[in-house]
Design a protein around this motif. Sequence first.
Motif, PDB file in Angstrom:
ATOM      1  N   SER A   1       0.826  -1.249  -0.037  1.00 27.14           N
ATOM      2  CA  SER A   1       0.014   0.248  -0.056  1.00 27.14           C
ATOM      3  C   SER A   1       1.117   1.238  -0.057  1.00 27.14           C
ATOM      4  N   ASP A   2       0.132   2.388  -0.148  1.00 26.84           N
ATOM      5  CA  ASP A   2       0.912   3.639  -0.578  1.00 26.84           C
ATOM      6  C   ASP A   2       0.408   4.599   0.713  1.00 26.84           C
ATOM      7  N   THR A   3       1.430   5.149   1.471  1.00 27.78           N
ATOM      8  CA  THR A   3       0.976   6.034   2.470  1.00 27.78           C
ATOM      9  C   THR A   3       0.406   7.280   1.865  1.00 27.78           C
ATOM     10  N   GLY A   4       0.658   7.599   0.649  1.00 29.70           N
ATOM     11  CA  GLY A   4       0.210   8.944  -0.071  1.00 29.70           C
ATOM     12  C   GLY A   4      -1.361   8.859  -0.370  1.00 29.70           C
ATOM     13  N   GLU A   5      -1.818   7.644  -0.313  1.00 29.70           N
ATOM     14  CA  GLU A   5      -3.300   7.512  -0.555  1.00 29.70           C
ATOM     15  C   GLU A   5      -3.908   7.857   0.892  1.00 29.70           C
ATOM     16  N   ARG A   6      -4.713   8.561   0.919  1.00 27.98           N
ATOM     17  CA  ARG A   6      -5.763   8.809   2.213  1.00 27.98           C
ATOM     18  C   ARG A   6      -6.750   7.684   2.312  1.00 27.98           C
ATOM     19  N   ARG A   7      -6.616   7.032   3.370  1.00 29.12           N
ATOM     20  CA  ARG A   7      -7.599   6.033   3.829  1.00 29.12           C
ATOM     21  C   ARG A   7      -8.935   6.476   3.933  1.00 29.12           C
ATOM     22  N   ARG A   8      -9.905   5.586   3.272  1.00 30.41           N
ATOM     23  CA  ARG A   8     -11.285   6.209   3.220  1.00 30.41           C
ATOM     24  C   ARG A   8     -12.024   5.275   4.410  1.00 30.41           C
ATOM     25  N   VAL A   9     -12.811   6.010   5.217  1.00 28.84           N
ATOM     26  CA  VAL A   9     -13.178   5.529   6.396  1.00 28.84           C
ATOM     27  C   VAL A   9     -14.801   5.917   6.396  1.00 28.84           C
ATOM     28  N   VAL A  10     -15.692   4.830   6.990  1.00 28.58           N
ATOM     29  CA  VAL A  10     -16.990   4.924   7.233  1.00 28.58           C
ATOM     30  C   VAL A  10     -17.383   4.762   8.762  1.00 28.58           C
ATOM     31  N   ILE A  11     -18.097   5.433   9.284  1.00 28.37           N
ATOM     32  CA  ILE A  11     -18.474   5.179  10.843  1.00 28.37           C
ATOM     33  C   ILE A  11     -19.776   4.764  11.016  1.00 28.37           C
ATOM     34  N   LEU A  12     -20.220   3.509  11.738  1.00 28.85           N
ATOM     35  CA  LEU A  12     -21.569   3.450  12.082  1.00 28.85           C
ATOM     36  C   LEU A  12     -21.733   3.652  13.625  1.00 28.85           C
ATOM     37  N   VAL A  13     -22.807   4.449  13.871  1.00 28.96           N
ATOM     38  CA  VAL A  13     -22.996   4.735  15.253  1.00 28.96           C
ATOM     39  C   VAL A  13     -24.623   4.667  15.615  1.00 28.96           C
ATOM     40  N   SER A  14     -24.742   4.658  16.856  1.00 27.23           N
ATOM     41  CA  SER A  14     -26.114   4.581  17.439  1.00 27.23           C
ATOM     42  C   SER A  14     -26.473   5.872  18.062  1.00 27.23           C
ATOM     43  N   LYS A  15     -26.612   5.837  19.399  1.00 26.70           N
ATOM     44  CA  LYS A  15     -26.790   7.071  20.237  1.00 26.70           C
ATOM     45  C   LYS A  15     -25.689   7.561  21.176  1.00 26.70           C
ATOM     46  N   ASP A  16     -24.970   6.593  21.642  1.00 27.39           N
ATOM     47  CA  ASP A  16     -23.658   7.094  22.223  1.00 27.39           C
ATOM     48  C   ASP A  16     -22.574   7.703  21.520  1.00 27.39           C
ATOM     49  N   GLY A  17     -22.601   9.024  21.937  1.00 29.08           N
ATOM     50  CA  GLY A  17     -21.665   9.570  20.988  1.00 29.08           C
ATOM     51  C   GLY A  17     -19.979   9.810  21.301  1.00 29.08           C
TER      52      GLY A  17
ATOM     53  N   ASP B   1     -29.727  11.002  16.341  1.00 34.64           N
ATOM     54  CA  ASP B   1     -28.880  11.972  17.396  1.00 34.64           C
ATOM     55  C   ASP B   1     -27.658  12.742  17.101  1.00 34.64           C
ATOM     56  N   LEU B   2     -26.653  11.839  16.491  1.00 36.40           N
ATOM     57  CA  LEU B   2     -25.463  12.372  16.431  1.00 36.40           C
ATOM     58  C   LEU B   2     -25.514  12.876  14.855  1.00 36.40           C
ATOM     59  N   GLY B   3     -26.100  13.199  14.268  1.00 37.87           N
ATOM     60  CA  GLY B   3     -26.270  13.929  13.029  1.00 37.87           C
ATOM     61  C   GLY B   3     -25.576  15.370  13.114  1.00 37.87           C
ATOM     62  N   PRO B   4     -26.185  16.201  14.169  1.00 36.66           N
ATOM     63  CA  PRO B   4     -25.598  17.417  14.083  1.00 36.66           C
ATOM     64  C   PRO B   4     -24.133  17.582  14.266  1.00 36.66           C
ATOM     65  N   ILE B   5     -23.621  16.984  15.398  1.00 37.14           N
ATOM     66  CA  ILE B   5     -22.252  16.990  15.640  1.00 37.14           C
ATOM     67  C   ILE B   5     -21.486  16.448  14.320  1.00 37.14           C
ATOM     68  N   THR B   6     -21.842  15.465  13.863  1.00 37.94           N
ATOM     69  CA  THR B   6     -21.186  14.775  12.349  1.00 37.94           C
ATOM     70  C   THR B   6     -21.267  16.092  11.458  1.00 37.94           C
ATOM     71  N   GLU B   7     -22.368  16.737  11.317  1.00 38.90           N
ATOM     72  CA  GLU B   7     -22.485  17.699  10.124  1.00 38.90           C
ATOM     73  C   GLU B   7     -21.529  19.090  10.641  1.00 38.90           C
ATOM     74  N   ALA B   8     -21.557  19.275  11.796  1.00 38.08           N
ATOM     75  CA  ALA B   8     -20.852  20.319  12.297  1.00 38.08           C
ATOM     76  C   ALA B   8     -19.205  20.175  11.897  1.00 38.08           C
ATOM     77  N   HIS B   9     -18.792  19.054  11.712  1.00 31.03           N
ATOM     78  CA  HIS B   9     -17.511  18.823  11.213  1.00 31.03           C
ATOM     79  C   HIS B   9     -17.601  18.559   9.749  1.00 31.03           C
ATOM     80  N   GLY B  10     -18.525  18.972   9.010  1.00 37.87           N
ATOM     81  CA  GLY B  10     -18.403  18.696   7.542  1.00 37.87           C
ATOM     82  C   GLY B  10     -18.452  17.491   6.984  1.00 37.87           C
ATOM     83  N   ILE B  11     -18.990  16.748   7.801  1.00 37.35           N
ATOM     84  CA  ILE B  11     -19.073  15.204   7.245  1.00 37.35           C
ATOM     85  C   ILE B  11     -20.651  14.892   7.045  1.00 37.35           C
TER      86      ILE B  11
END
Lengths: 290, 290, 290, 290
Positions: free
Chosen positions: A87-103, A131-141
Amino acid sequence: MSSSERRFVISFGCPDRTGIVSGISSFIAEFGGWIVEAGYHTDIETGWFFTRQEVLADSLPFGIEELRERFAAVAEELGSESSWRVSDTGERRRVVILVSKDGHCLHDLLGRIGSGELDVDLRAVIGNHPDLGPITEAHGIPFHHVPFGKDPAAKAEAFEQVRSLVDEHDPNAIVLARFMQVLPPELCEAWAGRALNIHHSFLPSFAGARPYHQAYDRGVKLIGATCHYVTAELDAGPIIEQDVIRVDHTDDVADMVRKGRDIEKLVLARGLRAHLEDRVLVHNRRTVVF
Amino acid sequence: MSSSERRFVISFGCPDRTGIVSGISSFIAEFGGWIVEAGYHTDIETGWFFTRQEVLADSLPFGIEELRERFAAVAEELGSESSWRVSDTGERRRVVILVSKDGHCLHDLLGRIGSGELDVDLRAVIGNHPDLGPITEAHGIPFHHVPFGKDPAAKAEAFEQVRSLVDEHDPNAIVLARFMQVLPPELCEAWAGRALNIHHSFLPSFAGARPYHQAYDRGVKLIGATCHYVTAELDAGPIIEQDVIRVDHTDDVADMVRKGRDIEKLVLARGLRAHLEDRVLVHNRRTVVF
Amino acid sequence: MSSSERRFVISFGCPDRTGIVSGISSFIAEFGGWIVEAGYHTDIETGWFFTRQEVLADSLPFGIEELRERFAAVAEELGSESSWRVSDTGERRRVVILVSKDGHCLHDLLGRIGSGELDVDLRAVIGNHPDLGPITEAHGIPFHHVPFGKDPAAKAEAFEQVRSLVDEHDPNAIVLARFMQVLPPELCEAWAGRALNIHHSFLPSFAGARPYHQAYDRGVKLIGATCHYVTAELDAGPIIEQDVIRVDHTDDVADMVRKGRDIEKLVLARGLRAHLEDRVLVHNRRTVVF
Amino acid sequence: MSSSERRFVISFGCPDRTGIVSGISSFIAEFGGWIVEAGYHTDIETGWFFTRQEVLADSLPFGIEELRERFAAVAEELGSESSWRVSDTGERRRVVILVSKDGHCLHDLLGRIGSGELDVDLRAVIGNHPDLGPITEAHGIPFHHVPFGKDPAAKAEAFEQVRSLVDEHDPNAIVLARFMQVLPPELCEAWAGRALNIHHSFLPSFAGARPYHQAYDRGVKLIGATCHYVTAELDAGPIIEQDVIRVDHTDDVADMVRKGRDIEKLVLARGLRAHLEDRVLVHNRRTVVF
């Protein structure tokens, strides 16, 4: 030399025998490759050899594709079959996070990304609660709310939706950051080696539900958390990282929950970093973490 | 494969460049050497490369002497000069321990040796007080009492006596197990890289005398211990191992002394083991511990 | 004021209500008792109150017997029934240790006693193998070898012999220091609250046999040890103390055994000290450790 | 009984003598007060007594003001002078945070507040750089940018501005969350006992600038962080909390900075919580943390 200089990372496993290190290092040396970090391990019990090497990208006369092609021949000769990757450290890793209510775990990961400590391409956060939508979107995600019904059909449909939301990003890591749903076997399979869970106990103690309550009832003097790959057997996947924190008789369940969160955050962050840096090699149910 | 199978251990340092790993591993592979443990490290700051390799003795067609001779050529080519050694796990390490009155570290080492955990040839224990003679002799180890006067001349004479008692065993390690005397510069020099001290603080905090009293006065929340090589500058030698333990307001100085002892014992035992297994490579004032 | 000044220790539990602290402390104050250490705890879940108090013996106008009598009335009024005791730090605690072949815990306890750190009256060491006789006797402690047959009748007879060897000393603590035999229910009952075991895992993980092998197979990243009271249900008694140490992929089972020993020794020594200082109050299956 | 039930917290210190516990607990018992948590400590070295008690607010027949008045008489009788306070868990604590550019501690505190773990009234964040404005405001908290010039006059003026921005909130805690400016003596005085700093080393080691570089140069095997009250002497105030994390030769300064951040966050969060819950009693340069 900056530690952020671009590197190619070789992760490799094969049955142990003489000459492996020589074979790989001579291949690298032949092209003038500059090894800046190297780990080697022989598991005597299983007779399996593991290595991980970081080579400065600019020290090689070719790019990642040609390195991959050329190394394939070395790997084949050493009997590695499919137990290697480059792998190549120059390629940024793509991540998806799954959550419930606990933030707390999400907050922690967003903070690490926001402060530049964790340099990943967080593509989306998916929650079975809003529940965790607003904080996520505040980070632009982007945040996706996928409600989970209680009956099996609704659940299966929700998982289908999660699957397609995840798969469109072809992520290097799918992080179950206190996502309180059990992945169906077909998703465990599809995401094998890429789905990481944080369990709020020091596994194998207190697998399953309400581990802090179990810990309190048993009267343990330390509580912990475990980051592991998700497999079809619940809370039984290969362990990447664990840690613990001391508790005593003054801690009730609520205190354990609070103290445990700090360990969950640390253990998940460390496990995710190791995974994304290709430091984790799985063999049977155990991991080598270089 | 038993972990007690005899091995040759190569410890090696040189200025970093490409091809070192390949050079060493090809040399080993050429003779069919089976590497069972290998560590590599590049210190980017100083541009220095370090490695330690364990090769199964029976996998090589020659003995330790010929390995040493042959490897010398490799080392010279790689510019290692004197920063390498080759040792044989089949040779038991010779150890001499220096003590004063406090017996916890000596008790601990004797227990580890007596229970077979630490397989060394403990040649002698030397004390500037006679207190620890009986327990030493109960373990079948010779004890020498060398009284230290207070005036410089008496002290110098005592150190001369210690020196000759130590040197006759040509020990791989001279362990200052809470020996409360400061080694004179000429002994620091003579025993450089072989004399290990356990200091009862988390250095560099609380160097010098009465570290637990200093720790109590400062109100720290953790106390520690440090195992380091002895150098002419007091408590400033390269650190091999450190650890800490939590204290709180209920701990007075006597409690700190008691709790600290457990950390001293652990840190000394770990540091000594690493040293005797040739895992510690010193460069400038820092150590690599493989 | 020396910390070794003689003290009377009151340990006490009762259903929680208002006025308990006042009741006890007023009783002590009435006679001019000087409290030098006091712990209080209310377990909200079970509604149970716990306290432990150290009173300077010389500050009271009477001795331990009269204190016990007078305090009995206070305890009865507060509904403590039999959940209290009064002890005297001036009485050395009597200890008997049971061992098998593995000596690390015994070596450690003997070292702590020999160096004066653990000031107890070690009456006897009993082993189902003779191996640890010499080191025990080198410390001036009587050793009894009681061979354990394999058939149930021989085993029962051996346990009878152990029982009578233990009971003649009426010990405050019976320490199973890696004694590899499961106590029969009648001994668990007879020694309830006085028999301490050290289990070589972080319970409840890896109860039963060969915990380090279990830990290795599961691929955990920390191993631990647990000191608990012995009860009829194997490895399920109230936990007094636990701790862990980090392991990684380079540690095989033998390394885990070695590293684990250090934790076993620490955890047992801490648990035993807490027990002998009457710091451990048991309620249901949980402990309060003041 | 919910742990969030409203409580009155009594923190108290006085010269040790007999009858203190009885005096305080009888006062509480007289009015039917229900003590749900109580800590007592006698510092033998200094002859000073400390206690902290949580009483259920509803169990008393009067409110916080009358409790304060009535308790003042008890405190006076016991010689406490000004070393006591009574607070109400029903009053949310007011907090102001000072930052510079490094955001990890701020991110962490915002996450704890946002997830409901830390229930405080964060009134404002003040930065000498504008970088952390957006994340602060995304959490709905006012951010003030106060640029700090380099010359003394500009600095003094900036501090005046910070002071007035802070003081208008009369905060219970002023948190220096990696605020890289040294508070002038008059602010140390004005905010004595309310200003908390997080220092990125295990003090007293590596006080002052660039502690991770100092730690790297010294070759320590653990790095740490310290939360302490700010006093006029730099990095020398009473320590509230400390912790450490293991590093080894593979960690360069950048790795230490990254690993250290996790400890800074934990230590600051723990220290702040203890402070806000009135668990920290300062005597001379040491703290009692109940």
